[in-house]
Design a protein around this motif. Structure first.
Motif, PDB file in Angstrom:
ATOM      1  N   ILE A  40      39.040  34.910  36.924  1.00  0.00           N
ATOM      2  CA  ILE A  40      39.582  35.077  38.131  1.00  0.00           C
ATOM      3  C   ILE A  40      40.109  36.661  38.283  1.00  0.00           C
ATOM      4  O   ILE A  40      42.129  36.826  37.859  1.00  0.00           O
ATOM      5  CB  ILE A  40      40.154  33.750  38.858  1.00  0.00           C
ATOM      6  CG1 ILE A  40      38.735  33.011  38.212  1.00  0.00           C
ATOM      7  CG2 ILE A  40      40.288  34.222  40.133  1.00  0.00           C
ATOM      8  CD1 ILE A  40      40.036  31.436  39.633  1.00  0.00           C
ATOM      9  N   ALA A  49      35.343  37.026  39.455  1.00  0.00           N
ATOM     10  CA  ALA A  49      35.842  36.598  41.129  1.00  0.00           C
ATOM     11  C   ALA A  49      36.845  37.627  41.079  1.00  0.00           C
ATOM     12  O   ALA A  49      37.839  37.859  40.741  1.00  0.00           O
ATOM     13  CB  ALA A  49      36.441  34.807  41.940  1.00  0.00           C
ATOM     14  N   ALA A  81      36.543  32.837  43.545  1.00  0.00           N
ATOM     15  CA  ALA A  81      36.256  31.790  42.423  1.00  0.00           C
ATOM     16  C   ALA A  81      36.445  30.587  43.135  1.00  0.00           C
ATOM     17  O   ALA A  81      35.021  29.743  42.428  1.00  0.00           O
ATOM     18  CB  ALA A  81      37.727  31.574  41.908  1.00  0.00           C
TER      19      ALA A  81
END
Length: 136
Positions: A9, A35, A41
């Motif tokens: 992420i 993400a 996410a």
């Protein structure tokens, strides 16, 4: 070492590419979910077939900070056991303290020198590749 499934992420595309480069150059067997923020996410994690072995989380992101994401994740009975390692440029003591209070498994400060970054990522992958992971 087994194949690890990561959820990275990170809002900075260069950082995402740098992470993949380290994995590829060291011939690690991996699956990578990406993400750009906490909201993306959480969408990925809704899919029960895409549960990662390890989440690598940046703290400073648009829309939802890393700490906000972490609070939501750790409040979810299905997802709270996924280990989360903070991968951030922040070496702020308060960020470190709050992250551990929210239940992280580790905190890695991204170094400026690429060689130092490579060593940290290699250590991280090798540790989690040997660690016993809780699979639901």
């Amino acid at each position: 070492m087994r194949t690890l499934k990561f959820l990275l992420i990170e809002d900075d595309e260069i950082e995402r590419l740098k992470f993949v480069r380290v994995l590829d150059k060291n011939n690690y067997s991996y699956k990578l979910l990406e993400a750009e923020n906490g909201e993306e996410a959480l969408d990925i994690l809704e899919n029960k077939n895409e549960i990662p072995d390890l989440i690598l989380l940046d703290l400073n992101m648009p829309r939802m900070s890393g700490l906000e994401f972490l609070k939501i994740l750790k409040a979810n009975d299905r997802l709270k056991y996924i280990p989360v390692v903070i991968l951030s440029t922040s070496n702020n003591h308060q960020d470190l303290k709050r992250s551990y209070e929210e239940g992280i498994a580790g905190y890695v400060v991204k170094p400026l020198k690429y060689e130092d970054y490579v060593e940290k990522i290699k250590s991280l992958v090798e540790y989690w590749g040997k660690n016993e992971l809780f699979i639901m």
